[in-house]
Write an enzyme that holds these catalytic residues in place. Structure first.
Site, mmCIF file in Angstrom:
data_model
loop_
_atom_site.group_PDB
_atom_site.id
_atom_site.type_symbol
_atom_site.label_atom_id
_atom_site.label_comp_id
_atom_site.label_asym_id
_atom_site.label_seq_id
_atom_site.Cartn_x
_atom_site.Cartn_y
_atom_site.Cartn_z
ATOM 1 N N ASP A 22 30.489 21.199 10.012
ATOM 2 C CA ASP A 22 29.736 22.435 9.796
ATOM 3 C C ASP A 22 30.142 23.043 8.454
ATOM 4 O OD1 ASP A 22 28.511 24.861 9.850
ATOM 5 O OD2 ASP A 22 29.740 25.691 11.486
ATOM 6 N N ASP A 26 28.187 28.160 11.360
ATOM 7 C CA ASP A 26 27.467 28.664 12.543
ATOM 8 C C ASP A 26 27.763 27.823 13.793
ATOM 9 O OD1 ASP A 26 26.183 26.347 11.873
ATOM 10 O OD2 ASP A 26 24.167 27.202 11.809
ATOM 11 N N ASP A 30 26.030 20.287 9.614
ATOM 12 C CA ASP A 30 24.895 20.405 8.690
ATOM 13 C C ASP A 30 25.133 19.579 7.428
ATOM 14 O OD1 ASP A 30 26.605 21.929 7.018
ATOM 15 O OD2 ASP A 30 26.153 23.716 8.199
ATOM 16 N N ASP A 99 16.597 7.959 10.304
ATOM 17 C CA ASP A 99 16.139 7.530 11.613
ATOM 18 C C ASP A 99 14.633 7.741 11.637
ATOM 19 O OD1 ASP A 99 16.305 6.926 14.461
ATOM 20 O OD2 ASP A 99 18.365 7.663 14.322
ATOM 21 N N ASP A 204 13.758 3.830 15.808
ATOM 22 C CA ASP A 204 14.072 4.169 17.196
ATOM 23 C C ASP A 204 13.137 3.457 18.185
ATOM 24 O OD1 ASP A 204 15.636 6.158 18.850
ATOM 25 O OD2 ASP A 204 13.613 6.772 19.423
ATOM 26 N N GLU A 259 15.818 -0.546 16.793
ATOM 27 C CA GLU A 259 16.550 -0.395 18.059
ATOM 28 C C GLU A 259 15.700 -1.002 19.169
ATOM 29 O OE1 GLU A 259 18.342 2.976 21.043
ATOM 30 O OE2 GLU A 259 16.320 3.064 20.257
HETATM 31 C C1 GLC Z 1 16.787 6.044 21.295
HETATM 32 C C2 GLC Z 1 17.784 7.020 20.709
HETATM 33 C C3 GLC Z 1 18.168 7.993 21.778
HETATM 34 C C4 GLC Z 1 16.938 8.729 22.222
HETATM 35 C C5 GLC Z 1 15.837 7.770 22.672
HETATM 36 C C6 GLC Z 1 14.525 8.468 22.747
HETATM 37 O O1 GLC Z 1 17.332 5.261 22.292
HETATM 38 O O2 GLC Z 1 18.857 6.340 20.166
HETATM 39 O O3 GLC Z 1 19.149 8.895 21.353
HETATM 40 O O4 GLC Z 1 17.260 9.607 23.262
HETATM 41 O O5 GLC Z 1 15.668 6.715 21.737
HETATM 42 O O6 GLC Z 1 14.094 8.833 21.455
#
Ligand code: GLC
Length: 562
Positions: A22, A26, A30, A99, A204, A259
């Site tokens: 941080d 707060d 960040d 991401d 993701d 992923e």
């Molecule tokens: C992926 C992410 C996870 C998230 C899920 C839905 O598995 O790594 O954190 O909750 O997707 O977006």
């Protein structure tokens, strides 16, 4: 294999921004905090940072529910400070990956807000809106799928008299990737960040982005995520990724890692095998994270070393010469690894062993914030103290058939929140994470486990990570050698060899908390090899082996041909 060299040789540090550091007091991490830690990140010897979502989000799933893809969450800063971070990273030779969460948006994203206004709204078809099924005067959801986070996979909207699909939480409606306009939006988002200088994306749940036409009912119903056979790894997912690559990614020197829950090494090869059909550089598999659970961290089993080894070896062997693996043992979705596969009692020893165990395999190592100092799971007093949507959902389901105390035990062991407690920078107040009370409780062990203390200790886990990453960079076998496992049946040791034209490495990891005799594999004379990494001080060899101490690690090296 002729893939990009920088991808092969890099290692990546993952930041989950809310809990990293941080910078403006707060209680929430960040980008100002990140700016102040760039030198630290560089000092680890990594080559890139992957940021978990930094975008504006109502935080139903802490950033994985995005309300604006082309901006920064005000909690984390703004585009200006993001550009400073990007520049600061680049100046230090660190690449930056974002991401990319495009399987779903937040229900507060303007596209979704528009889509629910009327059936003929131009954004209506950005999502899966469907009428319910009428049965005996009742309206049922359009099919029998269940969500991964919250009950059924459909949510009813009275105004439209339709349901929308959400494979995750209710506030995460799934995008309809079959709509070319949605794909156009994804390409725009990619270009927006790449043009700014970002170096790639972690994508993701990318293997979920296509759903079977007609969204059929799924039988027999599965206890978790019913319907998954109709949306995991469908051919169109590959087709859409090929389109993103051809039209956008190929025009930049960038990296992509997808992923892919529920994906085997064979299936991963469809996306990452080198050649004309390759659509991603790497794939994040899950099987090695299931050695103490079944499918999800919440269905717990005792740790089974052979299961873990089988998973690692399968990916290593199948990808050998064909594709480049992504290597990890922690991220924001799993509890801390020492608390799972290692030992809190032998924290430093098992932390070092686990680090070498995966970083010396063939692939790109990812290191998650706090992993490098051996942060452990947190044990919070009440179920309500666990903020993650998945923990809350699991607690709700388990409470139907288990006593509260048992439910709390399971959540303590399985919750993603354990990976999300503030990074322990020092023994100062709030672990040096913030001057304000942090948004999530700091683990009480921060006085013993913190960066400042480990900086001063040459034998700390932190300094071991540094040495290990440097070793990997300098060693042709660690980088490019073939992988071969020894003693796959052993329930105490994980032993593998990496062999390049010049060098051989033998990695010997004890997963036992007891003394265990290790005998060198046939044909290897340990006396003639050099010990290059270890986690105990004195290292005798007796009769071509040794008695391994708890979680002992030894890495031996020799020249090929000896
Ligand atoms: C992926 C992410 C996870 C998230 C899920 C839905 O598995 O790594 O954190 O909750 O997707 O977006």
């Amino acid at each position: 294999m002729d893939g990009k060299r920088w991808i092969r040789e890099m290692s990546v540090y993952q930041i989950w921004p809310r809990s990293f550091c941080d910078g403006h007091g707060d209680g929430i991490g960040d980008l100002w905090g990140v700016l102040g830690k760039l030198d630290y990140i560089k000092s680890l010897g990594v080559d890139a940072i992957w940021f978990s979502p930094l975008y504006p989000s109502p935080n139903a799933d802490f950033g994985y529910d995005i309300a604006d893809y082309k901006n920064i969450h005000p909690d984390y800063g703004n585009l200006e400070v993001f550009r400073e971070v990007l520049e600061g990273a680049h100046e230090r030779g660190l690449r930056v990956f974002m991401d990319l969460v495009v399987n779903h948006t937040s229900d507060e994203h303007p596209w979704f807000v528009e889509s629910r206004k009327s059936r003929d709204n131009p954004y209506h078809d950005y999502y899966f809106w469907r009428p319910g099924r009428k049965r005996n005067g009742k309206t049922l959801p359009p099919n029998n799928w269940t969500s991964i986070f919250e009950g059924g996979a459909w949510e009813y909207d009275e105004g439209l008299d339709e349901f929308y699909l959400h494979l995750f939480a209710k506030k995460q409606p799934d995008l309809n990737m079959d709509n070319p306009r949605v794909r156009q939006e994804v390409k725009d988002i990619m270009r927006f960040w790449l043009d700014m200088g970002v170096d790639g994306f972690r994508e993701d749940v990318i293997t979920f982005i296509s759903k079977a036409p007609g969204l059929p009912n799924s039988y027999p119903p599965s206890p978790i995520a019913n319907g998954m056979k109709y949306y995991v790894n469908r051919p169109e997912a590959h087709q859409y990724l090929a389109e993103f690559k051809r039209e956008v990614l190929d025009h930049y020197d960038c990296f992509t890692v997808g992923e892919s829950p529920l994906t085997t090494a064979d299936t991963a090869l469809r996306y990452i095998s080198e050649g004309p059909d390759q659509v991603l550089d790497e794939m994040i598999g899950f099987s090695h994270m299931e050695a103490d659970c079944f499918m999800t961290d919440v269905i717990q089993r005792p740790f089974n070393l052979r299961k873990m080894k089988k998973a690692f070896s399968e990916w290593q062997m199948k990808l050998q010469d064909r594709a480049w693996p992504a290597l990890y043992i922690e991220n924001h979705d799993h509890p801390r690894i020492i608390s799972r596969y290692g030992s809190e009692l032998y924290r430093t020893e098992s932390g070092k062993m686990l680090a070498a165990m995966y970083i010396l395999q063939r692939g790109t190592p990812f290191i998650y914030q706090g992993q490098e100092i051996g942060m452990l799971n947190i044990s919070l007093p009440r179920l309500e103290d666990y903020p993650d949507v998945m923990a809350q959902n699991n607690a709700r389901i388990l409470s139907h058939f288990l006593p509260k105390k048992k439910v709390l035990d399971i959540i303590r062991r399985s919750s993603r929140d354990s990976a999300r407690t503030p990074v322990q920078w020092s023994a100062e107040k709030n672990a040096g994470f913030s001057t304000h009370e942090p948004w999530l409780r700091v683990n009480e062990n921060y006085k013993q486990i913190n960066v400042a203390a480990q900086e001063k200790d040459p034998n700390s886990l932190l300094n071991f990570y540094r040495a290990l990453l440097q070793f990997r960079k300098d060693n042709s076998a660690a980088l490019y050698g073939d992988y071969r496992e020894h003693y796959p049946e052993s329930s105490d040791f994980y032993v593998y060899e990496r062999r390049s034209e010049e060098q051989r490495l033998l990695v010997i990891c004890s997963f036992s908390s007891e003394l265990k005799r290790f005998d060198a594999p046939e044909g290897i004379d340990l006396e003639r090899w050099q010990l290059v990494l270890h986690n105990y001080d004195v290292n005798f060899i007796i009769e071509n082996g040794y008695t391994a101490r708890p979680y002992e690690l030894r890495v031996y090296q020799t020249k090929t041909g000896i």
